[in-house]
Structure formats: C-alpha cells, structure tokens
Write a protein that holds these residues in place. Structure first.
Motif, short mmCIF file in Angstrom:
data_model
loop_
_atom_site.label_atom_id
_atom_site.label_comp_id
_atom_site.label_asym_id
_atom_site.label_seq_id
_atom_site.Cartn_x
_atom_site.Cartn_y
_atom_site.Cartn_z
N UNK A 187 17.92 -13.95 18.67
CA UNK A 187 16.67 -14.66 19.03
C UNK A 187 16.33 -14.52 20.51
N UNK A 188 17.22 -13.89 21.28
CA UNK A 188 16.93 -13.64 22.69
C UNK A 188 16.64 -12.16 22.96
N UNK A 189 16.42 -11.41 21.88
CA UNK A 189 16.11 -9.99 22.00
C UNK A 189 14.68 -9.74 21.50
N UNK A 190 14.28 -8.48 21.53
CA UNK A 190 12.95 -8.09 21.03
C UNK A 190 12.84 -8.25 19.52
N UNK A 191 13.96 -8.53 18.86
CA UNK A 191 13.95 -8.67 17.40
C UNK A 191 13.79 -10.12 16.95
N UNK A 192 13.60 -11.03 17.87
CA UNK A 192 13.46 -12.44 17.54
C UNK A 192 12.35 -12.66 16.52
N UNK A 193 12.67 -13.40 15.47
CA UNK A 193 11.68 -13.73 14.46
C UNK A 193 11.47 -12.67 13.40
N UNK A 194 12.18 -11.56 13.49
CA UNK A 194 12.01 -10.48 12.53
C UNK A 194 13.11 -10.50 11.46
N UNK A 195 12.84 -9.82 10.35
CA UNK A 195 13.86 -9.51 9.38
C UNK A 195 14.69 -8.37 9.97
N UNK A 196 15.99 -8.58 10.10
CA UNK A 196 16.82 -7.65 10.86
C UNK A 196 17.74 -6.84 9.94
N UNK A 197 17.62 -5.50 10.07
CA UNK A 197 18.57 -4.58 9.48
C UNK A 197 19.65 -4.34 10.54
N UNK A 198 20.90 -4.57 10.21
CA UNK A 198 21.98 -4.44 11.19
C UNK A 198 22.94 -3.33 10.78
N UNK A 199 23.35 -2.55 11.78
CA UNK A 199 24.42 -1.57 11.61
C UNK A 199 25.49 -1.92 12.63
N UNK A 241 31.07 -12.14 11.71
CA UNK A 241 30.38 -13.07 10.80
C UNK A 241 29.23 -13.81 11.48
N UNK A 242 29.43 -14.21 12.73
CA UNK A 242 28.37 -14.90 13.46
C UNK A 242 27.19 -13.97 13.72
N UNK A 243 27.47 -12.68 13.95
CA UNK A 243 26.39 -11.70 14.11
C UNK A 243 25.60 -11.57 12.82
N UNK A 244 26.30 -11.41 11.70
CA UNK A 244 25.61 -11.19 10.42
C UNK A 244 24.82 -12.41 9.98
N UNK A 245 25.25 -13.59 10.41
CA UNK A 245 24.50 -14.80 10.07
C UNK A 245 23.09 -14.77 10.64
N UNK A 246 22.87 -13.91 11.64
CA UNK A 246 21.56 -13.79 12.28
C UNK A 246 20.74 -12.64 11.70
N UNK A 247 21.28 -11.94 10.68
CA UNK A 247 20.65 -10.74 10.15
C UNK A 247 20.36 -10.89 8.66
N UNK A 264 29.47 -7.34 2.53
CA UNK A 264 29.69 -8.07 1.29
C UNK A 264 30.33 -9.43 1.56
N UNK A 265 31.32 -9.44 2.43
CA UNK A 265 32.01 -10.68 2.75
C UNK A 265 31.05 -11.73 3.31
N UNK A 266 30.06 -11.28 4.06
CA UNK A 266 29.09 -12.18 4.68
C UNK A 266 27.86 -12.42 3.83
N UNK A 267 27.84 -11.84 2.63
CA UNK A 267 26.71 -12.06 1.73
C UNK A 267 25.47 -11.29 2.10
N UNK A 268 25.63 -10.19 2.86
CA UNK A 268 24.49 -9.37 3.25
C UNK A 268 24.30 -8.22 2.27
N UNK A 269 23.14 -8.07 1.65
CA UNK A 269 22.88 -6.89 0.83
C UNK A 269 22.80 -5.65 1.72
N UNK A 270 22.96 -4.47 1.12
CA UNK A 270 23.03 -3.26 1.92
C UNK A 270 21.91 -2.29 1.60
N UNK A 271 21.51 -1.58 2.65
CA UNK A 271 20.67 -0.39 2.51
C UNK A 271 21.57 0.77 2.90
#
Length: 401
Positions: free
Chosen positions: A209-221, A285-291, A315-322
């Motif tokens: 939320x302190x980056x340019x991605x604040x408020x967006x749906x975030x794809x994370x790698x 896990x804390x990173x993925x909670x934001x994605x 998977x462990x964090x409940x994030x679906x994958x692309x």
C-alpha cells in the motif's frame, strides 16, 4: 533413526533449497529422529564447525567456494567439494559416527563420493532427493550441447544415481529419466513431492500500500529470476495490462536475470510493475496476504517436470496461481485438476492475458478458490508426510552396496 543429510545450501542462505532443507531438518527433529546436516562451508577457517539448529545438528565442513564464481572454476570446485568435506569430516567429532541412513539433496550432482563413503562405513541405505535433472535441463535450455562438458556432467550425475538405493523425484513425469537405473532389482524410485513447513508469521518489510500498486489487484512473483524461469513474457503481460489501472505486478527476489528484467521494465515505462530484492522467507506469508494471485514461470524449453517451491508457498497461503510453463509439465494438469488457477503451456502472451483476466474474474466470484489451494497444500505438500516417506524407505534393512 540417526540420519545424515547432505546438501550444499542451508540457512542463513535464503534460496528455496535452503528453506526446504531447513523445514525438512526441523521436521526430522520433531518426529524424534537424530539428524545431522553436513554442509560445505567455504568461508570458515577451521576444518569443521558443529552447531545446533532447531533440534538438529549442523556440521559445516570447509570446502572450496562453489557459488557466485565463473563456471569453469565452479565445476572444479564442485568436483573437489565432496572430497574436501570427507577429509574434514574425518577430523571432526563425528568421524566415527554410524548412520542408519544417508539422505542427500540434488542439486548439487557432486555429492556421490561423500555419500558412498558414509554408506559403506555405516552399511546403510541412501536416499537421493532429486529436484533438478541436470545436465538434461541445461541441454533443453540450449545452455549446453551434448559434447564433452555434457558427457562429463552426465557421468557425474550417473555416478550419483549409482550410489542411491532410493530416488525421490518431483513428479511422475520424471520417472522416464531413470528407466535404465531401475533395471537393478535392489533400487526403488518414488515420487517425493516438494514440501514446506508451517509458515512463520513475521511482518513483511514490503508494504504494497506504500508502492505504486496500492489499491490494485496484485499478481506476485517471489523467487529466483534466472534463465530457467523465462520471465520476459511476464513483462509482456504487464504491458498488455497497462490499460487496467486496477491490476499490478510485484516481483520479489534475485537471480541472474533480475537486474535485466528491472531495467527492461523501466525502459518500457511499465508503471504497473514494482521490483524488490529478496526478503526473509519468514516474511513471505505476510507478503502474500497483501496480494491476490501468485505467478509461476518456467522457460518453455524445459522438457523435465518441475513443481517449483514458490507454487507450494502460494498454495499454503491460499493464493491461486497464474502459470506459464513448459508444455506437458505435470504441474499443468495438477493446477487444472485441483482448480487452483489458470495455466498456459503455449508461451503466448495473448493466451496468458486471457487466462489472467479469467483468473481475476474467478477470484471475485469463486468463494472456494482459496480453500482449494490450502487443502491441496495440506494433502500433498506438508513436510510431515515427506519425513515419514523418507524414513519408511530407509527403514527396510538392505545391506549397502
């Protein structure tokens, strides 16, 4: 059981292999086994250093440096590594230790001489955890032909296989590489899924939320950014999605391609892309909670099958994958069968864009998506199952060759 675990990566390193081996050693200790991790250590002056790590022993043995050096020097250093480790092991308090089993982790492919010496002295079985079919994958990627270097590495790998009683591969598709190895009746091949321990809960140093991605749906790698990942298509996807101000891409990690990818994103003025250096694995896990979606990428030239560690963390964090991966990879069918994301095997940005948009819609409408991810992890990739499987394989008393 009294088990020796041989590897070339372990904390404080932050690689995916180091995290896996950390989690594996903790679980061996939790299940009541006596484990000692044997590691090469180029930076220490003394021949050996014995430490305690979360209920296990760690014996660091002075050996040549094999990381972050030129390829020719690295090859010579890796060839010398097991002999240096064995020499310094014989100077340590564990020189006369008797083991009930020897487990080793590849990469590296060079541990064979050390494993063979320990097996013979203890008359025990050996279990090879193979996560990397080298040098085959390097040939697939065009990094190596089938000339002298290939024949050298292939001979080293085959020697490593020859001292194993049990080989654990990542997926059923990798069985074909061991057809000739299995011709001996005293050998066992099995699928040993990748694994992870329960995550720690450390506050992430990255605040989306302190980056340019604040408020967006975030794809994370999050993970290694190297040749084997083939990540350029992900920047192509980000460029295709620049018209969507509700979507952003976050890349976290390091690797041989990370600086180039970052420079390319800046050159193309991709304002929906943010890069960060690698973080402590306990922060993941804390990173993925934001994605919202995790990304898996494998270069399409791969022919072997691979389930990357980052897939497990998603998977462990409940994030679906692309996923954009090589055609025919067992991971593709797993994702489809378990309905935990979308997967592209064509390496075409148009198809990947369509799948990304489909997945974003699914995230909004499919209330069971996250639960299916966590359920898959618990069923297939929990470290408790991994340790039980290895111990069971080693427990059958067979005279070591």
């Amino acid at each position: 059981m009294r088990i020796a675990l041989i590897a070339d990566t372990f904390p404080p390193l932050r690689t995916s292999g180091a995290v896996q081996l950390r989690d594996l050693s903790r679980e061996f200790a939790r299940q009541g086994h006596s484990l000692c991790v044997l590691l090469p250590s180029p930076d220490q002056r003394e021949p050996w250093k014995l430490e305690e790590f979360d209920g296990a022993q760690v014996l660091r043995l002075k050996a040549p440096r094999t990381k972050d050096i030129a390829y020719a020097r690295r090859t010579l250093a890796e060839f010398a590594m097991p002999f240096a480790m064995l020499r310094n092991l014989r100077k340590s308090p564990l020189a006369k230790e008797q083991w009930d089993g020897v487990v080793w982790y590849a990469p590296s492919i060079f541990h064979g001489p050390l494993v063979n010496a320990l097996k013979k002295s203890s008359r025990c079985k050996g279990y090879l955890i193979i996560r990397d079919i080298f040098p085959e994958w390097a040939v697939d990627m065009g990094l190596m032909g089938r000339g002298m270097p290939y024949r050298f590495f292939d001979a080293v790998a085959r020697y490593q296989y020859s001292v194993a009683d049990v080989v654990g591969v990542q997926t059923p598709g990798n069985r074909r590489y061991f057809a000739s190895w299995l011709e001996r009746p005293d050998r066992q091949l099995e699928v040993l899924q990748n694994w992870l321990d329960k995550p720690a809960q450390s506050q992430c140093s990255i605040r989306v939320d302190e980056t340019a991605l604040a408020g967006r749906k975030v794809f994370v790698y999050a993970g290694n950014m190297g040749v084997a990942q083939g990540m350029d298509i992900l920047l192509d996807l980000a460029e295709k999605m620049r018209s969507r101000p509700d979507v952003g891409f976050l890349f976290v990690g390091r690797g041989s391609d990370s600086a180039r990818l970052m420079a390319t994103a800046q050159l193309r003025q991709l304002d929906n892309v943010v890069f960060f250096d690698e973080i402590n694995p306990d922060e993941i896990p804390s990173l993925y909670a934001q994605c919202d979606v995790g990304i898996v990428a494998l270069d399409p030239r791969h022919k072997s099958h691979n389930i990357p560690g980052k897939f497990l963390t998603y998977m462990q964090s409940g994030l679906p994958v692309l996923a954009n991966i090589n055609a025919g990879n067992d991971l593709a069918q797993l994702i489809r069968d378990e309905r935990v994301g979308q997967v592209c095997e064509a390496n075409q940005v148009g198809e990947l864009l369509s799948l990304a948009e489909k997945l974003l819609d699914q995230v909004k409408t499919d209330s069971g998506l996250s639960t299916r991810c966590t359920s898959l992890f618990e069923r297939e990739f929990a470290v408790e199952n991994t340790v039980k499987q290895i111990v069971e394989a080693l427990s059958v008393n067979v005279e070591a060759r």
